[in-house]
Design an enzyme around this catalytic site. Sequence first.
Site, PDB file in Angstrom:
ATOM      1  N   GLY A 183      10.184   8.565  -4.888  1.00 38.20           N
ATOM      2  CA  GLY A 183      11.397   9.143  -4.359  1.00 38.20           C
ATOM      3  C   GLY A 183      11.590  10.620  -4.616  1.00 38.20           C
TER       4      GLY A 183
ATOM      5  N   GLY B 176       7.845   7.436  -1.165  1.00 40.90           N
ATOM      6  CA  GLY B 176       7.539   8.362  -0.089  1.00 40.90           C
ATOM      7  C   GLY B 176       8.733   8.903   0.668  1.00 40.90           C
TER       8      GLY B 176
ATOM      9  N   ASN C  99       3.385  11.501  -5.801  1.00 42.50           N
ATOM     10  CA  ASN C  99       2.231  11.737  -4.949  1.00 42.50           C
ATOM     11  C   ASN C  99       2.646  12.442  -3.661  1.00 42.50           C
ATOM     12  OD1 ASN C  99      -0.497   9.642  -3.627  1.00 42.50           O
ATOM     13  ND2 ASN C  99      -0.192  11.821  -3.594  1.00 42.50           N
ATOM     14  N   THR C 100       3.481  11.755  -2.854  1.00 35.62           N
ATOM     15  CA  THR C 100       3.836  12.292  -1.546  1.00 35.62           C
ATOM     16  C   THR C 100       4.505  13.654  -1.632  1.00 35.62           C
ATOM     17  OG1 THR C 100       4.169  10.007  -0.810  1.00 35.62           O
ATOM     18  CG2 THR C 100       4.984  11.739   0.625  1.00 35.62           C
TER      19      THR C 100
ATOM     20  N   LYS D 290      -1.358   0.692 -13.442  1.00 37.57           N
ATOM     21  CA  LYS D 290       0.003   0.757 -12.913  1.00 37.57           C
ATOM     22  C   LYS D 290       0.188  -0.438 -11.970  1.00 37.57           C
ATOM     23  CE  LYS D 290       2.988   2.986  -9.632  1.00 37.57           C
ATOM     24  NZ  LYS D 290       3.071   3.939  -8.507  1.00 37.57           N
TER      25      LYS D 290
END
Length: 267
Positions: free
Chosen positions: A197, A170, A218-219, A109
């Site tokens: 986002g 994030g 992720n976040t 990525k």
Amino acid sequence: MNAPMAGDNSDSLLIAGRAYRSRLLVGTGKYRDLDETRRAVEASGAEIITVAIRRTNIGQNPNEPNLLSVLPPSQYTYLPNTAGCYSADEAVRTCRLARELLDGHDLVKLEVLGDEKTLYPDIPQTVIAAETLIKDGFKVMVYTNDDPIMARRFAEMGCVAVMPLAAPIGSGLGIRNPYNIRFIVEEARVPIIVDAGVGTASDAAIAMELGCDGVLMNTAIAQAQNPVLMAAAMKKAVEAGREAFRAGRMPRKQYGSPSSPLGGTFF
């Protein structure tokens, strides 16, 4: 480093010639510890997991806990990413390091950031890095802004997936510009995966209802009050959004219509 694929492939996510059941891709950073990372990834059902090579130990530091020990490469497809890189040269070096650490793994990525405050991508540097990596034999999944023209260009140059942001990395703001995402999907030549986002399950469902092929996050999971439970919620949201897209929603109407029409009824 590509995990084996099994099961029903009738609606699989196809990336670089491989089929995956799950359309949810998850990151491995920001968790309290590796055990929580493992439990959240398992709850998500994800088969592709991202790892920030500059921030995560996958063998560089032999005396520290190793992500590979809790999430075996035999069970997951690792997606090394270039998080924290601010130039094409940095990103290319990071991908080459990942290939060495992961025994020749070539799926990566790519993200090249242009600003520390917004974490928006530096598109000119991303283009340079993508061209270099593709020539070097990498299969590039590219993080970009929600510009349909750039999305098309990245696909044309040979990226195996285009990953437009939904909002800043994030931020948890959700899909800020669904129209651009729809434009990108309509012209897609490769898988389109919303990246960055997403804040909660409804955001993931909206991305899938727009026709995206997958969602990477992720976040939204790692920083939830209960990451494992949120991972399970995201799994369901992605599946529901995909099914809704395939089913085809009813037309939007200005006025209501009865669920049980009166025409042809007897009184």
